[in-house]
Design an enzyme around this catalytic site. Structure first.
Site, PDB file in Angstrom:
ATOM      1  N   HIS A   1      -4.416  -1.213   2.798  1.00 44.53           N
ATOM      2  CA  HIS A   1      -4.708  -0.146   3.763  1.00 44.53           C
ATOM      3  C   HIS A   1      -5.789  -0.735   4.666  1.00 44.53           C
ATOM      4  CE1 HIS A   1      -5.960   4.183   4.735  1.00 44.53           C
ATOM      5  NE2 HIS A   1      -7.020   3.491   5.096  1.00 44.53           N
TER       6      HIS A   1
ATOM      7  N   ASN B   1      -4.213   9.008   8.337  1.00 45.40           N
ATOM      8  CA  ASN B   1      -4.864   7.693   8.403  1.00 45.40           C
ATOM      9  C   ASN B   1      -3.827   6.590   8.228  1.00 45.40           C
ATOM     10  OD1 ASN B   1      -7.310   8.951   8.615  1.00 45.40           O
ATOM     11  ND2 ASN B   1      -7.939   8.578   6.505  1.00 45.40           N
TER      12      ASN B   1
ATOM     13  N   HIS C   1       1.334   0.881   6.496  1.00 46.18           N
ATOM     14  CA  HIS C   1       1.312   1.725   7.703  1.00 46.18           C
ATOM     15  C   HIS C   1       0.685   1.064   8.936  1.00 46.18           C
ATOM     16  CE1 HIS C   1      -2.602   2.503   5.941  1.00 46.18           C
ATOM     17  NE2 HIS C   1      -2.149   3.380   5.065  1.00 46.18           N
TER      18      HIS C   1
ATOM     19  N   ASP D   1       4.679   6.780   3.497  1.00 50.52           N
ATOM     20  CA  ASP D   1       3.297   7.271   3.292  1.00 50.52           C
ATOM     21  C   ASP D   1       3.310   8.791   3.119  1.00 50.52           C
ATOM     22  OD1 ASP D   1       0.586   7.411   2.918  1.00 50.52           O
ATOM     23  OD2 ASP D   1       0.042   6.822   4.953  1.00 50.52           O
TER      24      ASP D   1
ATOM     25  N   HIS E   1       2.974   9.032  -2.079  1.00 47.23           N
ATOM     26  CA  HIS E   1       1.910   9.658  -2.866  1.00 47.23           C
ATOM     27  C   HIS E   1       2.541  10.821  -3.632  1.00 47.23           C
ATOM     28  CE1 HIS E   1      -1.359   7.393  -0.922  1.00 47.23           C
ATOM     29  NE2 HIS E   1      -0.623   7.489   0.170  1.00 47.23           N
ATOM     30  N   LEU E   2       2.724  10.629  -4.937  1.00 48.28           N
ATOM     31  CA  LEU E   2       3.354  11.681  -5.741  1.00 48.28           C
ATOM     32  C   LEU E   2       2.342  12.668  -6.301  1.00 48.28           C
ATOM     33  CD1 LEU E   2       6.090   9.644  -7.682  1.00 48.28           C
ATOM     34  CD2 LEU E   2       6.442  11.289  -5.822  1.00 48.28           C
ATOM     35  N   ARG E   3       1.056  12.306  -6.248  1.00 48.59           N
ATOM     36  CA  ARG E   3      -0.078  13.195  -6.604  1.00 48.59           C
ATOM     37  C   ARG E   3      -0.198  13.536  -8.090  1.00 48.59           C
ATOM     38  NH1 ARG E   3      -2.354  11.635  -2.185  1.00 48.59           N
ATOM     39  NH2 ARG E   3      -2.014  12.883  -0.316  1.00 48.59           N
TER      40      ARG E   3
ATOM     41  N   ASN F   1      -3.670   6.247  -5.909  1.00 47.15           N
ATOM     42  CA  ASN F   1      -4.845   7.114  -5.695  1.00 47.15           C
ATOM     43  C   ASN F   1      -4.652   8.512  -6.273  1.00 47.15           C
ATOM     44  OD1 ASN F   1      -2.996   7.878  -3.688  1.00 47.15           O
ATOM     45  ND2 ASN F   1      -4.573   8.304  -2.156  1.00 47.15           N
TER      46      ASN F   1
ATOM     47  N   ASP G   1      -4.716   2.009  -1.599  1.00 46.07           N
ATOM     48  CA  ASP G   1      -4.382   2.821  -0.418  1.00 46.07           C
ATOM     49  C   ASP G   1      -5.165   4.134  -0.362  1.00 46.07           C
ATOM     50  OD1 ASP G   1      -2.830   3.383   1.991  1.00 46.07           O
ATOM     51  OD2 ASP G   1      -2.136   5.065   0.797  1.00 46.07           O
TER      52      ASP G   1
END
Ligand code: DOR
Ligand code: ZN
Length: 435
Positions: free
Chosen positions: A171, A279, A225, A306, A55-57, A87, A144
């Protein structure tokens, strides 16, 4: 650029070699001219690590991470490619959003491969323009953070991605068994603190459904995951029947059990430390042992981080309302060494496979990542000393600080990371300046 020469490094299979680098590629060490000789004799080399789940945001969450900071963390951890989860804000659910990520990644410290969302806004009902995103190079699709729970939607997605060899990274979270508020593996801890339980079956019933849909449609499923022993069993069963399923385990699910998570207050009055909220949630020794065994025997194909950065205020809350997720890129290889290599469950050929070759293959980038370390190939590799250890610092290269390994003594193996000949991280003692 000056030629680089790394003398006497150990390949994953135990052979010793010299690695010579010119213009981004490996050349015959006999052909170097006036090389810069880097003293790493006796260290090991692995093909550059590939993370299928980062997740690089960016865009939208730059207070926690940017593509620049996230790929810097990746390079520090030995990674030369990361798959960027969809996401973000906006969600990567359109060709324009995918093109935006690709453009933002120019100049990053690792290859960034955009993942496309499965459904619009990760909403679970309206399927995203999968084919149009594929035209821009997308092959991995994921909602995800959310499960594609609707069986009709999942089946149609499988039918469509099968046509071009795509893969859904699911996910797995049954929304009835584990609703959005679910966060706690241990029923007694859930009871003590009024938290919502997340039973292992919430994951495994979705895995069981999805492997059957993958079999029916002939499409590829990748299980994100994996955290439960039941899921490992189902994936093993499906693989034996020839289903096109692959799976990943995270470093945190391999190392950390919910039982050892320190309380946030001495009397535990406010519940577990939200740093460890993730999660799916951390589990216990039974599931951890099944995961390690699954990685060892290849049921679990890859280690994926993750890596989930969050700003401090999103974690500085009671467990129930804190954001789930933890950092992983910088210590992933360390955790693999501690949990799999040192106990004798995985050799170095296995590490190269689970952390580089297999993720590159699953993500359809084996033309440029997870390559053999031979003359003519890209100089994309990580030099490591697996015996080096240290206490993990509280700050790393991520903007966020939600690192569950901080203060722990772990291996500190990464000496230098090269991506197409470019030094993206190097231990200062080597005197190699990262570019
Ligand atoms: O803990 C998690 N954090 N699990 C997910 O599936 C999503 C991730 C995030 O985006 O923060
Ligand atoms: Zn997830």
């Amino acid at each position: 650029m000056t030629d680089l020469l790394f003398r006497s490094v150990l390949l994953p299979d135990g052979r010793t070699t010299d690695l010579a680098v010119r213009d981004g590629r490996l050349i015959d060490p006999a052909d170097v001219s006036a090389p810069r000789v880097v003293d790493v004799a006796g260290s090991r080399v692995l093909p550059g690590l590939v993370d299928l789940h980062t997740h690089l945001r960016e865009p939208g969450g730059e207070a926690a991470e940017t593509i620049a900071s996230g790929t810097a963390a990746a390079a520090r951890g030995g990674y030369t490619a990361v798959f960027a989860m969809a996401n973000t804000t906006p969600v990567a659910d359109s060709p324009a959003a995918i093109a935006d990520v690709a453009e933002r990644a120019l100049g990053a410290s690792a290859e960034v491969v955009p993942i496309g969302a499965v459904t619009r806004e990760l909403g679970g009902s309206q399927i995203a323009p999968l084919e149009e995103m594929h035209a821009l190079g997308v092959t991995v699709y994921s909602d995800d953070g959310h499960c594609v729970a609707n069986t009709d939607v999942m089946r149609e997605v499988f039918e469509r991605i099968r046509c071009f060899g795509g893969v859904v990274a699911q996910h797995s979270q049954d929304p009835v068994l584990a609703p959005a508020a679910a966060c706690c593996h241990d029923p007694s801890v859930a009871l003590d603190y009024g938290l919502v339980e997340w039973p292992p079956t919430a994951e495994s019933v979705i895995v069981a459904r999805d492997v059957q849909l993958a079999q029916e449609t002939g499409a590829r499923l990748h299980v994100c995951h994996v955290s439960s022993a039941e899921s490992v069993e189902i994936i093993r069963w499906a693989k034996q029947r020839g289903v096109a399923v692959t799976a990943e385990a995270t470093p945190h699910h391999l190392l950390l059990g919910s039982g050892e998570v320190p309380a946030s207050a001495p009397d535990r009055a406010s519940g577990p430390d939200p740093l460890y909220k993730v999660n799916p949630p951390l589990t216990d020794n039974e599931h951890i042992a099944a995961l390690r065994q699954g990685v060892a025997d290849g049921t679990i194909d890859v280690i994926a981080t993750d890596h989930a950065p969050h700003p401090a205020d999103a974690k500085r809350r009671p467990f129930a309302t804190a954001k789930p997720g933890m950092l992983g890129l910088e210590q992933s290889l360390a955790v693999v060494i501690a949990t799999l290599v040192e106990p004798g469950l995985l050799d170095w050929v296995g590490v190269a496979d689970r952390m580089s070759l297999a993720p590159a293959r699953i993500g359809s980038i084996p033309d440029r990542q997870g390559r053999p370390l031979t003359v003519g190939e890209p100089a994309t590799f990580v030099l490591i000393d697996p015996t080096r250890r240290g206490v993990v610092p509280t700050t790393g290269r991520s903007i966020a600080h939600n690192n569950p390994y901080a203060h722990r003594e772990l291996p500190d193996p990464v000496l230098a990371t090269l991506w197409n000949g470019r030094v993206t991280w190097a231990d200062p003692a080597l005197g190699l300046v990262p570019a």
